[in-house]
Design an enzyme around this catalytic site. Sequence first.
Site, PDB file in Angstrom:
ATOM      1  N   ASP A  99       0.856  -1.169   0.000  1.00 27.56           N
ATOM      2  CA  ASP A  99       0.000   0.000   0.000  1.00 27.56           C
ATOM      3  C   ASP A  99       0.899   1.229   0.000  1.00 27.56           C
ATOM      4  OD1 ASP A  99      -2.474   1.507   0.533  1.00 27.56           O
ATOM      5  OD2 ASP A  99      -3.174  -0.368   1.424  1.00 27.56           O
ATOM      6  N   ASP A 195      -3.290   4.649  -2.277  1.00 29.37           N
ATOM      7  CA  ASP A 195      -4.403   5.117  -1.450  1.00 29.37           C
ATOM      8  C   ASP A 195      -4.983   6.424  -2.007  1.00 29.37           C
ATOM      9  OD1 ASP A 195      -5.693   4.562   1.221  1.00 29.37           O
ATOM     10  OD2 ASP A 195      -5.002   6.594   1.632  1.00 29.37           O
ATOM     11  N   GLU A 258      -6.639   3.374  -5.898  1.00 29.57           N
ATOM     12  CA  GLU A 258      -7.927   3.382  -5.209  1.00 29.57           C
ATOM     13  C   GLU A 258      -8.664   4.640  -5.638  1.00 29.57           C
ATOM     14  OE1 GLU A 258     -10.015   3.587  -0.793  1.00 29.57           O
ATOM     15  OE2 GLU A 258      -8.252   4.783  -1.266  1.00 29.57           O
ATOM     16  N   HIS A 319     -11.040  -3.457   2.894  1.00 25.27           N
ATOM     17  CA  HIS A 319     -11.084  -3.166   4.330  1.00 25.27           C
ATOM     18  C   HIS A 319     -11.918  -1.940   4.687  1.00 25.27           C
ATOM     19  CE1 HIS A 319      -8.083  -0.564   2.616  1.00 25.27           C
ATOM     20  NE2 HIS A 319      -8.145   0.179   3.701  1.00 25.27           N
ATOM     21  N   ASP A 320     -12.530  -1.316   3.686  1.00 22.30           N
ATOM     22  CA  ASP A 320     -13.374  -0.145   3.952  1.00 22.30           C
ATOM     23  C   ASP A 320     -14.857  -0.423   3.719  1.00 22.30           C
ATOM     24  OD1 ASP A 320     -11.150   1.544   4.460  1.00 22.30           O
ATOM     25  OD2 ASP A 320     -10.878   1.870   2.305  1.00 22.30           O
TER      26      ASP A 320
HETATM   27  C1  GLC Z   1      -8.311   4.916   1.991  1.00 22.07           C
HETATM   28  C2  GLC Z   1      -8.104   3.683   2.839  1.00 22.07           C
HETATM   29  C3  GLC Z   1      -8.811   3.876   4.139  1.00 22.07           C
HETATM   30  C4  GLC Z   1      -8.176   5.061   4.844  1.00 22.07           C
HETATM   31  C5  GLC Z   1      -8.205   6.297   3.966  1.00 22.07           C
HETATM   32  C6  GLC Z   1      -7.269   7.338   4.471  1.00 22.07           C
HETATM   33  O1  GLC Z   1      -9.629   5.074   1.617  1.00 22.07           O
HETATM   34  O2  GLC Z   1      -8.534   2.545   2.145  1.00 22.07           O
HETATM   35  O3  GLC Z   1      -8.763   2.735   4.934  1.00 22.07           O
HETATM   36  O4  GLC Z   1      -8.824   5.316   6.051  1.00 22.07           O
HETATM   37  O5  GLC Z   1      -7.812   6.025   2.643  1.00 22.07           O
HETATM   38  O6  GLC Z   1      -5.940   6.952   4.236  1.00 22.07           O
END
Ligand code: GLC
Length: 520
Positions: A99, A195, A258, A319-320
């Site tokens: 990541d 991210d 992402e 994970h979100d």
């Molecule tokens: C992304 C991650 C998430 C995190 C956010 C801030 O969306 O997947 O888990 O809280 O970014 O880094």
Amino acid sequence: MQEFAWWQHSVIYEIYPRSFQDSSGDGVGDLNGILERLDYLVHLGIDAVWISPIYPSPMADFGYDVADYCGIDPLFGTMEEFDRLLAEVHRRGLKMILDFVPNHTSDQHPWFLESRSSRDNPKRDWYLWRDEPNNWLSHFGGSTWERDNATGQYYCHSFLKQQPDLNWRNSAVKAAMFDTLRFWLQKGVDGFRVDVMWLMIKDDQFRDNPPNPGYRMGQPSHHRLLAVFNSDRPEVHELVREMRAVVDEFPQRVLIGEIYLPVPQLMTYYGLDLKGANLPFNFQLLQCGWSADAVAQAISDYHGAIPEGAWPNWVLGNHDQPRIATRVGPRQARVAVMLLLTLPGTLTMYYGEEIGMTNVPIAAGQVQDPAEKNEPGLGLGRDPERTPMPWDGTASAGFTTGAPWLPLGDDYKTVNVAALGQDPRSILQLYRKLIGLRRGRPTLVNGKLQSVAAENGVLRYVRIGAHDRILVLLNMGMDVAQITLDGGTVLASTGLDREGETVSGTLDLKSGDGLAIDLP
Ligand code: GLC
């Protein structure tokens, strides 16, 4: 499939490291824990692991607040342990994706400590400082602006105030961050999941966002405004292109973004001449309704919009997001597996999906996730989908010898890897069967996708290769549906009970039944 890059025919498995396997007894998963479970992953058949952040972090957002981009948090292990894990991943023929969190650092990162120390510090401009806040809203509630008393200015944070946003218009930031990518690429890491890629650059005039006329009470508070000026800015594409160029300095690596945006905007992240992200994550299956019509529409929209030459991808969980088995129920979870594993391109699954893990309810006193703490009761908390992996029916499910950092599901004595491994028709076996089928039948990876349709609750499509055709039928409705077909042989069934059967004429498909059929 030699003409393809490894990542094009991969099933990527996301590991949330805190919850995969603990080897130290502190109740939090770690790198040596992942190492212990690599043979399980090989047996499952996946090709690559994506590991959520393992860098030194105060853990305000559980690792998405990075204090050192080139280290390993002691909670997870040491750099030597990381190197060994990477070597063992590669020795088994797997790949490792890390990541990368470019939008923000931790407020404990030395860069930010310097930046906030005075207005004329050389690193002041590495972050976004303003005399006055504008109206931008944080994804975790409240303003994106936090006043820093020492210097009397405000800094921007798209997430927690412990996660200040970097200023990617500053070339020194770019150079320093790109070097951190090279650090891991030189070690042999196979790629990055970036991210919040669509948030990396903000409007240079910091204009106020307009109100969102579609906002309804109960939605996350930042939806009150349309994120026109602090997301998906045109300049982000140049930055993604540069990031890709860094990754491409090393052969056979992958850059994944992402990006939560509607399909037309999502597609722009492949970049001009496809020099952007190799894979802008496609979250359609996480966001569309769960019906044959909705999924047929999502598939058609996505494949209709994909640029010439760009490689598709599909994601079933992360994970979100609420776990798929919770969202659609246990029978439809099996349909979801067959759907995912018969769609074209690169696939991403989330740890625990393969055993039908569900969200675990978290009592008020056990909440860990800042998203829930900051805006309680809106269902924004992500702890329920981040609970420890149940490996067996022993105390703490074989996850830890200590007290797990989040509770195990009540059902862990039956829903665990060991138990489902014994059951020849479990969802775990279905995953293995379909991953194996995909590997043996490249048409499922790169064959044409045709005749996508929904009828009587059944989603159907055909995958067409140079020498074979595979029909997929998925009953996503509540009722028995009748399907007529000329004939074929069942390659896989969601119940794992019809493999090898010759089918023709009229077929009854119960709710939750799915078939992959080899057509003559
Ligand atoms: C992304 C991650 C998430 C995190 C956010 C801030 O969306 O997947 O888990 O809280 O970014 O880094």
